[in-house]
Every structure is written in C-alpha cells, then in structure tokens.
Design a protein around this motif. Structure first.
Motif, PDB file in Angstrom:
ATOM      1  N   VAL A 170       0.815  -1.218   0.000  1.00 57.65           N
ATOM      2  CA  VAL A 170       0.000   0.000   0.000  1.00 57.65           C
ATOM      3  C   VAL A 170       0.845   1.263   0.000  1.00 57.65           C
ATOM      4  CG1 VAL A 170      -0.210   0.187   2.511  1.00 57.65           C
ATOM      5  CG2 VAL A 170      -2.071   1.010   1.051  1.00 57.65           C
ATOM      6  N   LEU A 171       2.089   1.180   0.448  1.00 52.50           N
ATOM      7  CA  LEU A 171       2.941   2.370   0.488  1.00 52.50           C
ATOM      8  C   LEU A 171       3.162   2.944  -0.906  1.00 52.50           C
ATOM      9  CD1 LEU A 171       5.652   1.223   3.071  1.00 52.50           C
ATOM     10  CD2 LEU A 171       3.528   2.478   3.494  1.00 52.50           C
ATOM     11  N   ASP A 172       3.277   2.081  -1.890  1.00 48.33           N
ATOM     12  CA  ASP A 172       3.459   2.547  -3.267  1.00 48.33           C
ATOM     13  C   ASP A 172       2.256   3.367  -3.730  1.00 48.33           C
ATOM     14  OD1 ASP A 172       5.887   1.178  -3.333  1.00 48.33           O
ATOM     15  OD2 ASP A 172       4.973  -0.635  -4.145  1.00 48.33           O
ATOM     16  N   LYS A 173       1.055   2.909  -3.363  1.00 41.62           N
ATOM     17  CA  LYS A 173      -0.157   3.633  -3.754  1.00 41.62           C
ATOM     18  C   LYS A 173      -0.265   4.958  -3.009  1.00 41.62           C
ATOM     19  CE  LYS A 173      -2.885  -0.450  -4.969  1.00 41.62           C
ATOM     20  NZ  LYS A 173      -4.120  -1.222  -4.688  1.00 41.62           N
ATOM     21  N   ILE A 174       0.146   4.963  -1.747  1.00 43.38           N
ATOM     22  CA  ILE A 174       0.105   6.208  -0.973  1.00 43.38           C
ATOM     23  C   ILE A 174       1.050   7.230  -1.601  1.00 43.38           C
ATOM     24  CG2 ILE A 174       0.663   7.259   1.251  1.00 43.38           C
ATOM     25  CD1 ILE A 174      -0.236   4.594   2.550  1.00 43.38           C
ATOM     26  N   ARG A 175       2.256   6.815  -1.930  1.00 46.61           N
ATOM     27  CA  ARG A 175       3.224   7.719  -2.546  1.00 46.61           C
ATOM     28  C   ARG A 175       2.726   8.244  -3.892  1.00 46.61           C
ATOM     29  NH1 ARG A 175       7.241   3.512  -0.814  1.00 46.61           N
ATOM     30  NH2 ARG A 175       8.482   4.381   0.913  1.00 46.61           N
ATOM     31  N   ALA A 176       2.017   7.382  -4.612  1.00 51.58           N
ATOM     32  CA  ALA A 176       1.508   7.775  -5.935  1.00 51.58           C
ATOM     33  C   ALA A 176       0.223   8.590  -5.849  1.00 51.58           C
ATOM     34  CB  ALA A 176       1.265   6.530  -6.784  1.00 51.58           C
ATOM     35  N   GLY A 177      -0.348   8.697  -4.654  1.00 54.38           N
ATOM     36  CA  GLY A 177      -1.583   9.452  -4.487  1.00 54.38           C
ATOM     37  C   GLY A 177      -2.813   8.718  -4.956  1.00 54.38           C
ATOM     38  N   THR A 178      -2.727   7.390  -5.088  1.00 55.36           N
ATOM     39  CA  THR A 178      -3.867   6.611  -5.588  1.00 55.36           C
ATOM     40  C   THR A 178      -4.522   5.755  -4.507  1.00 55.36           C
ATOM     41  OG1 THR A 178      -2.399   4.800  -6.270  1.00 55.36           O
ATOM     42  CG2 THR A 178      -2.901   6.501  -7.913  1.00 55.36           C
ATOM     43  N   VAL A 227      -4.904  -0.031   7.653  1.00 54.67           N
ATOM     44  CA  VAL A 227      -3.599  -0.226   7.014  1.00 54.67           C
ATOM     45  C   VAL A 227      -3.188   1.028   6.244  1.00 54.67           C
ATOM     46  CG1 VAL A 227      -2.312  -1.614   5.344  1.00 54.67           C
ATOM     47  CG2 VAL A 227      -3.975  -2.712   6.856  1.00 54.67           C
ATOM     48  N   VAL A 228      -4.135   1.606   5.511  1.00 50.35           N
ATOM     49  CA  VAL A 228      -3.821   2.826   4.768  1.00 50.35           C
ATOM     50  C   VAL A 228      -3.450   3.960   5.724  1.00 50.35           C
ATOM     51  CG1 VAL A 228      -4.727   4.566   3.186  1.00 50.35           C
ATOM     52  CG2 VAL A 228      -5.280   2.151   2.820  1.00 50.35           C
ATOM     53  N   ALA A 229      -4.198   4.086   6.812  1.00 48.34           N
ATOM     54  CA  ALA A 229      -3.923   5.150   7.785  1.00 48.34           C
ATOM     55  C   ALA A 229      -2.529   4.996   8.388  1.00 48.34           C
ATOM     56  CB  ALA A 229      -4.986   5.149   8.882  1.00 48.34           C
ATOM     57  N   TYR A 230      -2.158   3.774   8.704  1.00 46.14           N
ATOM     58  CA  TYR A 230      -0.825   3.563   9.281  1.00 46.14           C
ATOM     59  C   TYR A 230       0.260   3.847   8.249  1.00 46.14           C
ATOM     60  CZ  TYR A 230       3.024   1.524  11.873  1.00 46.14           C
ATOM     61  OH  TYR A 230       4.215   1.340  12.529  1.00 46.14           O
ATOM     62  N   SER A 290       9.134  -2.124   7.634  1.00 49.32           N
ATOM     63  CA  SER A 290      10.295  -2.690   6.949  1.00 49.32           C
ATOM     64  C   SER A 290      10.369  -2.269   5.489  1.00 49.32           C
ATOM     65  CB  SER A 290      10.255  -4.218   7.033  1.00 49.32           C
ATOM     66  OG  SER A 290       9.287  -4.764   6.154  1.00 49.32           O
ATOM     67  N   LEU A 291       9.228  -1.873   4.923  1.00 49.94           N
ATOM     68  CA  LEU A 291       9.173  -1.565   3.496  1.00 49.94           C
ATOM     69  C   LEU A 291       9.379  -0.085   3.190  1.00 49.94           C
ATOM     70  CD1 LEU A 291       6.075  -3.767   2.635  1.00 49.94           C
ATOM     71  CD2 LEU A 291       8.416  -4.183   1.885  1.00 49.94           C
ATOM     72  N   VAL A 292       9.427   0.738   4.207  1.00 49.27           N
ATOM     73  CA  VAL A 292       9.501   2.180   3.979  1.00 49.27           C
ATOM     74  C   VAL A 292      10.692   2.559   3.102  1.00 49.27           C
ATOM     75  CG1 VAL A 292       9.888   4.412   5.091  1.00 49.27           C
ATOM     76  CG2 VAL A 292       8.221   2.836   6.033  1.00 49.27           C
ATOM     77  N   SER A 293      11.838   1.962   3.366  1.00 52.97           N
ATOM     78  CA  SER A 293      13.034   2.346   2.623  1.00 52.97           C
ATOM     79  C   SER A 293      13.565   1.269   1.705  1.00 52.97           C
ATOM     80  CB  SER A 293      14.150   2.738   3.612  1.00 52.97           C
ATOM     81  OG  SER A 293      14.447   1.664   4.480  1.00 52.97           O
ATOM     82  N   GLU A 294      12.793   0.156   1.547  1.00 51.91           N
ATOM     83  CA  GLU A 294      13.283  -0.929   0.689  1.00 51.91           C
ATOM     84  C   GLU A 294      13.124  -0.580  -0.779  1.00 51.91           C
ATOM     85  OE1 GLU A 294      12.173  -4.922   1.228  1.00 51.91           O
ATOM     86  OE2 GLU A 294      12.439  -4.913   3.399  1.00 51.91           O
ATOM     87  N   THR A 295      14.038  -1.096  -1.576  1.00 55.32           N
ATOM     88  CA  THR A 295      13.927  -0.986  -3.025  1.00 55.32           C
ATOM     89  C   THR A 295      13.435  -2.306  -3.563  1.00 55.32           C
ATOM     90  OG1 THR A 295      16.239  -1.652  -3.285  1.00 55.32           O
ATOM     91  CG2 THR A 295      15.767   0.706  -3.201  1.00 55.32           C
ATOM     92  N   THR A 296      12.833  -2.301  -4.722  1.00 55.09           N
ATOM     93  CA  THR A 296      12.270  -3.517  -5.298  1.00 55.09           C
ATOM     94  C   THR A 296      13.290  -4.231  -6.164  1.00 55.09           C
ATOM     95  OG1 THR A 296      11.442  -2.332  -7.227  1.00 55.09           O
ATOM     96  CG2 THR A 296       9.969  -2.512  -5.345  1.00 55.09           C
TER      97      THR A 296
END
Length: 300
Positions: A170-178, A227-230, A290-296
């Motif tokens: 979900v972090l990817d969607k939050i960053r993308a604004g979607t 989950v989105v809120a967190y 754990s995913l905040v700073s991980e790269t894919t």
C-alpha cells in the motif's frame, strides 16, 4: 533418480511468491528450476542463477519432465483455470513418478472458506466458497491431495491471505496518491508478508506432514482503512478521505469487489504451534515499517 547430496526444488510459477521461495532455497544451497510464461522472463530468471523453463499453461519445454523426476521438492504457484489445474493436467503423471520422499506444496487461498459472517476460521472449517474462483481453488486442492494419495507423495496445501512485500504494498499507492481509505463496518482482511510465506514453506519442507493444510496469514486481521492510515502515518503523508464501500463498489473491477463480499477472521495458530514459525512480520505494522526504505527487485 535424485542425485545424492544435491537438493533440488522445482517451482511451477516463478512469480512473486514462487521467485521469493526459489531465491531463498538457492541461497540455502538448493539447485532450483521452475517455470515462467515467456522467453523474456526466462532471460531475467537466468540472470538470477535459476534454471527456468517456459510453460504457458498448456505447453512447456520438454526438459521440465526430467527436472521434475529428479526433484526433492515441488511447489506449484499456478492458479487453476476453467478446465482444472494446468500443472496437473500437463505434468500430473510426471509428478507421480518422483521419489516417494518428494515434498509437494500447492499455494491456494483463504478465499476457499467463503463467508463466515466475521467469525474465525481455522484449517478444520468447512469450505463455503461460492465464487467461481474459490470453487476452482477447492477443486485444485482436492486434485493435489488425490494425486498424492495415489502415489504416496507428501502433499501440502497452503492457504494464503492477502500477499504484500517489496514492490507490492500500500505504500506505493500512498506515494503515488492513488490509495483509498475504504470503510465497511465489521469487515476485516488477513494478510501476509512474502518473507513469512517463504518461512512457512521452508519449515514445512523440514517437517513434512502428508495431507497437511496450513493457513498462512499474520496475527492481526484488520480493516483496509487501518492499514492505509498507518501507511500514511509512517510516510508522513496526508490521509485520503474515508469513503464508504457501497459508494465506490460500482467503480471496482469484479475481482476487486469480490474480496469485499466475504467476512472472516483467519487463524494462523497451526503454523505457529506445529511448524514453530516465528513470523518476522506478525502484523501489518512491522511489515510496512520494513518496506519504507526498501527498493524492489525482480517482480512479476
């Protein structure tokens, strides 16, 4: 024959979960082969040190059969189609010809339980799926157990909750604004980090139990909007507005909408009590942190 001293894994479907498992066992010293759906994907997997073969669900490279017979463990991450499980349709007889000590794993879904009105389900619960997708999954589970019963192989089914991890979260969607925060009172989802799926599968190989079924999810079912809120909190992003499910359901795809129909809380006690798996990410909070700073890396 399985070459003495060499442990071999074959994975049908080197996608998101299958690839993560393949790379983990390769790191542990296993020889790993498996399938993908295209030549371009095959080239990418070769660069990772795997032995990939193309299988599009109907036809596959001839070398697949030889690799299956020499395998110590076989995992299928390929979903069933209208005609049944494509792996068993094409390669069922070859799998039956493997060593009796060969471990078989099939990745299913907690969707086979259907609707329990928000009640808890464990592996003994009756399967109430009513969707075509859920019914096909139940049939596929039964087919894997039937194959194992006829051949004496060690078959295991893993019912996965919603999968997330690097490149799929979900972090990817939050960053993308979607990202959307969706409210549906009383509705919770179970989820599981891909790294914990790998741990469960590896634990099962080390402690096989013929006919075993395992729910693979974390310790805390919760609502989607939590989950989105967190995620917004740890990223320092503004919360998207809370919308009612019934107001946006018509804009969802049929598959996305189907995930909101059934209500249940999935128990993971068996993987903790029997397989002694200590989840690296017991809730979504540890997983997202754990995913905040991980790269894919390579994904499907």
């Amino acid at each position: 024959m399985v070459e003495s001293g060499v442990r071999r894994l074959f994975v049908f479907g080197l996608g998101y979960v299958g690839l993560a498992f393949a790379l983990a066992l390769k790191t542990a010293g296993w020889k790993v082969a498996g399938t993908c759906r295209s030549q371009a994907r095959k080239l990418a997997l070769l660069e990772l040190g795997l032995e990939p073969f193309v299988f599009d669900g109907e036809s596959g490279e001839s070398e697949i059969r030889r690799r299956l017979v020499s395998s110590n463990a076989i995992l299928s991450a390929v979903p069933p189609g209208d005609a049944g499980d494509p792996v068993l349709i094409r390669y069922g007889m070859d799998i039956r010809n493997t060593s009796n000590s060969c471990w078989l794993g099939y990745l299913s879904t907690t969707g086979v339980y259907g609707d329990w009105g928000g009640g808890e389900v464990d592996e003994t619960a009756r399967l109430r799926a009513t969707s075509d997708r859920g019914i096909r999954r139940i049939a596929a589970e039964n087919s894997w157990f039937e194959l194992a019963g006829k051949s004496g192989l060690q078959s295991h089914v893993f019912r996965l909750a919603g999968i997330y991890g690097p490149g799929r979260n979900v972090l990817d969607k939050i960053r993308a604004g979607t990202a959307q925060r969706i409210s549906k009172p009383g509705h919770v989802f179970s989820r599981i980090h891909v790294a914990d799926i790998v741990s469960v599968l590896h634990a099962s190989i080390l402690q096989p139990r013929t006919g075993a079924v395992y729910n693979v999810c974390d310790n805390e079912p919760c609502s989607q909007d939590q989950v989105v809120a967190y995620g917004c909190e740890i990223l320092g992003e503004t919360l998207p507005p809370l919308v009612r499910f019934e107001d946006i359901a018509g804009d969802m795809s049929a598959m996305a909408r189907s995930f909101w129909f059934d209500r249940r809380r999935v128990s993971n006690r068996l993987i903790r009590d029997e397989l002694k798996v200590d989840l690296q990410f017991p809730t979504y909070r540890e997983g997202l942190q754990s995913l905040v700073s991980e790269t894919t890396g390579v994904t499907t």
